[in-house]
Design a protein around this motif. Structure first.
Motif, PDB file in Angstrom:
ATOM      1  N   LEU A 156       2.221  -9.959   0.399  1.00  0.00           N
ATOM      2  CA  LEU A 156       1.749  -8.535   1.075  1.00  0.00           C
ATOM      3  C   LEU A 156       0.692  -7.936   0.071  1.00  0.00           C
ATOM      4  O   LEU A 156      -0.297  -7.458   0.417  1.00  0.00           O
ATOM      5  CB  LEU A 156       2.669  -7.779   1.432  1.00  0.00           C
ATOM      6  CG  LEU A 156       2.366  -6.337   2.215  1.00  0.00           C
ATOM      7  CD1 LEU A 156       1.606  -6.734   3.553  1.00  0.00           C
ATOM      8  CD2 LEU A 156       3.668  -5.623   2.491  1.00  0.00           C
ATOM      9  N   LYS A 157       1.072  -7.982  -1.365  1.00  0.00           N
ATOM     10  CA  LYS A 157       0.119  -7.484  -2.340  1.00  0.00           C
ATOM     11  C   LYS A 157      -1.307  -7.966  -2.224  1.00  0.00           C
ATOM     12  O   LYS A 157      -2.123  -7.562  -2.305  1.00  0.00           O
ATOM     13  CB  LYS A 157       0.851  -7.425  -3.680  1.00  0.00           C
ATOM     14  CG  LYS A 157      -0.077  -7.110  -4.717  1.00  0.00           C
ATOM     15  CD  LYS A 157       0.500  -7.194  -6.023  1.00  0.00           C
ATOM     16  CE  LYS A 157       0.376  -8.686  -6.554  1.00  0.00           C
ATOM     17  NZ  LYS A 157       0.821  -8.937  -8.053  1.00  0.00           N
ATOM     18  N   GLN A 158      -1.060  -9.341  -2.193  1.00  0.00           N
ATOM     19  CA  GLN A 158      -2.502 -10.024  -2.183  1.00  0.00           C
ATOM     20  C   GLN A 158      -3.013  -9.907  -0.883  1.00  0.00           C
ATOM     21  O   GLN A 158      -4.425  -9.533  -0.962  1.00  0.00           O
ATOM     22  CB  GLN A 158      -2.183 -11.725  -2.398  1.00  0.00           C
ATOM     23  CG  GLN A 158      -3.294 -12.564  -2.293  1.00  0.00           C
ATOM     24  CD  GLN A 158      -3.098 -14.105  -2.275  1.00  0.00           C
ATOM     25  OE1 GLN A 158      -1.951 -14.394  -2.500  1.00  0.00           O
ATOM     26  NE2 GLN A 158      -4.115 -14.939  -2.507  1.00  0.00           N
ATOM     27  N   SER A 159      -2.443  -9.980   0.021  1.00  0.00           N
ATOM     28  CA  SER A 159      -3.173  -9.545   1.489  1.00  0.00           C
ATOM     29  C   SER A 159      -3.760  -8.094   1.579  1.00  0.00           C
ATOM     30  O   SER A 159      -5.126  -8.110   1.938  1.00  0.00           O
ATOM     31  CB  SER A 159      -2.151  -9.554   2.680  1.00  0.00           C
ATOM     32  OG  SER A 159      -1.632 -11.145   2.647  1.00  0.00           O
ATOM     33  N   ILE A 160      -3.296  -7.235   1.070  1.00  0.00           N
ATOM     34  CA  ILE A 160      -3.518  -5.955   1.031  1.00  0.00           C
ATOM     35  C   ILE A 160      -4.748  -5.781   0.101  1.00  0.00           C
ATOM     36  O   ILE A 160      -5.856  -5.135   0.287  1.00  0.00           O
ATOM     37  CB  ILE A 160      -2.339  -4.722   0.828  1.00  0.00           C
ATOM     38  CG1 ILE A 160      -1.555  -4.707   2.109  1.00  0.00           C
ATOM     39  CG2 ILE A 160      -3.016  -3.464   0.590  1.00  0.00           C
ATOM     40  CD1 ILE A 160      -0.413  -3.820   1.838  1.00  0.00           C
ATOM     41  N   ASN A 161      -4.676  -6.415  -1.117  1.00  0.00           N
ATOM     42  CA  ASN A 161      -5.771  -6.292  -2.091  1.00  0.00           C
ATOM     43  C   ASN A 161      -6.836  -6.847  -1.567  1.00  0.00           C
ATOM     44  O   ASN A 161      -8.089  -6.419  -1.580  1.00  0.00           O
ATOM     45  CB  ASN A 161      -5.137  -7.010  -3.359  1.00  0.00           C
ATOM     46  CG  ASN A 161      -4.264  -6.003  -4.246  1.00  0.00           C
ATOM     47  OD1 ASN A 161      -4.370  -4.577  -3.907  1.00  0.00           O
ATOM     48  ND2 ASN A 161      -3.648  -6.550  -5.311  1.00  0.00           N
ATOM     49  N   THR A 162      -6.670  -8.187  -0.927  1.00  0.00           N
ATOM     50  CA  THR A 162      -7.827  -8.982  -0.270  1.00  0.00           C
ATOM     51  C   THR A 162      -8.626  -7.786   0.794  1.00  0.00           C
ATOM     52  O   THR A 162     -10.044  -7.699   0.847  1.00  0.00           O
ATOM     53  CB  THR A 162      -7.584 -10.273   0.232  1.00  0.00           C
ATOM     54  OG1 THR A 162      -6.969 -10.972  -0.991  1.00  0.00           O
ATOM     55  CG2 THR A 162      -8.747 -10.606   0.701  1.00  0.00           C
ATOM     56  N   LEU A 163      -7.737  -7.334   1.535  1.00  0.00           N
ATOM     57  CA  LEU A 163      -8.025  -6.428   2.627  1.00  0.00           C
ATOM     58  C   LEU A 163      -9.026  -5.167   2.190  1.00  0.00           C
ATOM     59  O   LEU A 163     -10.130  -4.904   2.560  1.00  0.00           O
ATOM     60  CB  LEU A 163      -7.034  -5.950   3.343  1.00  0.00           C
ATOM     61  CG  LEU A 163      -7.258  -4.936   4.682  1.00  0.00           C
ATOM     62  CD1 LEU A 163      -8.205  -5.545   5.766  1.00  0.00           C
ATOM     63  CD2 LEU A 163      -5.964  -4.465   5.191  1.00  0.00           C
TER      64      LEU A 163
END
Length: 137
Positions: free
Chosen positions: A126-133
């Motif tokens: 989730l951290k990676q997904s939100i950071n990419t977003l």
């Protein structure tokens, strides 16, 4: 006073229905959304009666993907994050409102997040997904 919730986008799936519940609770007034547009690996919805927008996407857990929602203001700052559907037996703590509060007010990628015992894969995903977003909005 109770307000009627009006959605222009067609909230027909279970996922979209859950997003609608969270938005209704958050805003407490009429909500008007544009039809969702593909963005990153999910959909972006623009609010027509204010300048906020909502992203609904997927992130990986150990064996399955889970669905989450991020609400942004006009400055691309996160106002709300919710896990909509989590499909694993373990790691569901990633959907805890207390843990998700750490994302509120963030507008740039966040590299240090609180750990959750038993949900390491989901937390990092989730951290990676939100950071990419955050880099794509």
């Amino acid at each position: 006073m109770i307000h009627l919730i009006l959605l222009l986008s067609l909230f027909t799936t279970k996922l979209e229905s859950r997003a609608e519940k969270h938005l209704t609770k958050y805003y407490q007034h009429e909500i008007i959304l544009s039809e969702g547009q593909s963005f990153y690996d999910g959909k972006m919805y623009q609010m027509l009666n204010n300048s906020d927008f909502i992203y609904i996407g997927k992130s990986r857990s150990k064996f399955e993907a889970f669905d989450y929602m991020v609400l942004f203001d006009e400055n691309k700052t996160i106002k709300l994050v919710r896990v909509l559907i989590y499909r694993e037996n373990y790691g569901g703590e990633v959907g805890s409102r207390r843990w998700l509060k750490q994302w509120i007010g963030i507008s740039k990628p966040k590299h240090m997040v609180d750990a959750i015992s038993g949900a390491t894969i989901s937390v990092n995903s989730l951290k990676q997904s939100i950071n990419t977003l955050l880099t794509k909005v």
